[in-house]
Enzyme design. Structure first.
Site, short mmCIF file in Angstrom:
data_model
loop_
_atom_site.label_atom_id
_atom_site.label_comp_id
_atom_site.label_asym_id
_atom_site.label_seq_id
_atom_site.Cartn_x
_atom_site.Cartn_y
_atom_site.Cartn_z
N SER A 1 1.16 -1.16 -0.18
CA SER A 1 -0.09 -0.21 0.32
C SER A 1 0.34 1.34 0.35
O SER A 1 0.06 2.68 -0.80
CB SER A 1 -0.98 -0.05 1.34
OG SER A 1 -0.39 -0.01 2.70
N ASP B 1 -3.94 8.10 7.43
CA ASP B 1 -4.53 6.94 8.30
C ASP B 1 -3.78 6.65 9.57
O ASP B 1 -2.80 7.13 9.58
CB ASP B 1 -6.02 6.07 7.86
CG ASP B 1 -4.58 5.38 6.69
OD1 ASP B 1 -3.68 5.49 7.21
OD2 ASP B 1 -5.19 4.42 5.42
N HIS C 1 -0.69 4.64 7.57
CA HIS C 1 -0.44 5.56 6.26
C HIS C 1 0.59 6.37 6.61
O HIS C 1 -0.69 7.37 6.92
CB HIS C 1 -1.10 5.28 4.30
CG HIS C 1 -1.51 3.52 4.47
ND1 HIS C 1 -2.12 3.01 4.92
CD2 HIS C 1 -0.43 2.38 4.58
CE1 HIS C 1 -2.63 1.67 4.50
NE2 HIS C 1 -1.92 2.19 4.65
#
Ligand SMILES: *[C@@H]1O[C@H](CO)[C@@H](O)[C@H](O)[C@H]1NC(C)=O
Ligand SMILES: *[C@@H]1O[C@H](CO)[C@@H](O)[C@H](O)[C@H]1NC(C)=O
Length: 360
Positions: free
Chosen positions: A43, A334, A337
């Site tokens: 990610s 978040d 991340h």
């Protein structure tokens, strides 16, 4: 046109001086000998492949992407762009790295920049299995398909040149620990001590690097682990000191990074012509987390989205009233991340300090 013309024919050393003189990656793109950027990983670099995979690990909805081009949620786990997007821009390869599985994109779009990454994946096959995302071996299969499509598009010689001159950016490993080993769901913790698991992953990293080398990659930036014990989610679930960084996880990241250095030094010897560099992000990120104000941040212990303590993916959504107004003041977007601002700093540091090593 004269100045533009001469730019292309600058000797490399002069081009490098120009590059160093650029104020930031937001400036006029530098013209380098790098024809493409090719991205593998999780990610931290997935630009939207998970939108096209049957997984719950998605981020193609607001407020993700609210600071992206046109405020569009794309599947990036970020309020804006990722480090690889900023790198692409600085190299003159476009403003964003398109996701390979996006059916709206064609091989023409991918000729300069392509992303095979998948949020939630790892080097261990078991990691990708947890949330049913793309395992690393399949990212490599997509890369093989990409090489064939590129040959059809450009012809053999030009495609070979792109494949060997491209910059490969790999960012992977956090999920192998946090979503797999320490989450206990895969049973790896019964099979390996944490030190043995580090060795297992470093071995898989070496196999992966050898495989993409065999397929033509010659310029590879491999990202080390960040201080993963300081991710807001890991602070929240830290039973030893709730809200504190998990020191054990940070120590494991540092130990794994040291093993990565040894492995990379060996590969440099055994794979001739390979420029393989570790992107050492651990200290840079720890510095931002410990001294946020020095880097222009206000908050580093929780994310901007929702409460910032544990939300990511579907829990970070536009119905949550707590999301912060200005993500640039936060290190984390978040609970897992970093923000676009951090991604830009990481990319700028690469452009300023590391890129030159890929240009000789
Ligand atoms: C991961 O899965 C692929 C596909 O089944 C297999 O080829 C590979 O050997 C596996 N890797 C490991 C380390 O188990
Ligand atoms: C990169 O270099 C530019 C210009 O010298 C500077 O403004 C910027 O702060 C540097 N960024 C990093 C992260 O090194």
């Amino acid at each position: 046109m004269a100045s533009r013309f001469s730019f292309f024919f600058f000797p490399i050393s002069a081009a490098l001086l120009c590059l160093r003189a650029l104020p930031s990656s937001a400036a006029e793109p530098a013209r380098t000998s790098i024809p493409a950027i090719i991205v593998f990983g999780d990610s931290t670099v997935d630009t939207g492949n998970n939108n096209f995979v049957k997984t719950v690990l998605r981020s193609n909805f607001k407020p993700y992407g609210r600071d992206f081009i046109a405020g569009k949620p794309t599947g990036r786990f970020c309020n804006g762009r990722l480090a690889t997007d900023f790198m692409a821009e600085a190299l003159g390869l476009g403003e964003e790295v398109p996701a390979y599985l996006d059916p709206a994109r064609s091989i023409q779009d991918f000729a300069k920049a392509v992303c095979f990454a998948s949020a939630g994946t790892g080097m261990d096959n078991a990691t990708a299995g947890v949330l049913n995302v793309i395992p690393l071996w399949r990212e490599v299969e997509y890369f093989k398909q990409y090489r064939r499509r590129l040959r059809q598009l450009l012809g053999g010689d030009a495609a070979r040149r792109t494949i060997s001159e491209a910059l490969y950016v790999v960012s992977i490993g956090t999920n192998d620990f946090l979503e797999n080993y320490y989450l206990l769901v895969t049973g790896r913790f019964k099979q390996f001590t944490v030190s043995e698991f580090e060795d297992f992953l470093v071995g898989l990293a070496a196999e992966f690097l050898t495989e993409i080398y065999r397929l033509g990659a010659r310029k590879v930036l491999f990202t080390g682990l960040s201080p993963m014990g300081c991710l807001p989610l890991e602070r929240t679930i830290n039973w030893i000191g709730i809200g504190e960084c998990n020191d054990e996880y940070n120590a494991v990241a540092a130990e794994y990074n040291a093993k990565l250095e040894v492995m990379v030094n060996e590969l440099r010897v055994s794979l001739p012509g390979l420029t393989l560099i570790i992107n050492r992000v651990y200290n840079l990120l720890l510095e931002m987390i410990q001294n946020p104000a020095q880097h222009g941040f206000e908050t580093a212990d929780r994310g901007c989205c929702a409460t910032g303590l544990l939300e990511m993916g579907y829990l970070c959504n536009e119905f949550n009233p707590h999301t912060c107004p200005d993500a640039d003041k936060y290190v984390f977007w978040d609970a897992f991340h970093p923000t676009q601002k951090v991604n830009q700093i990481v990319a700028d540091r690469f452009i300023n300090h590391t890129l030159a090593e890929f240009l000789d």
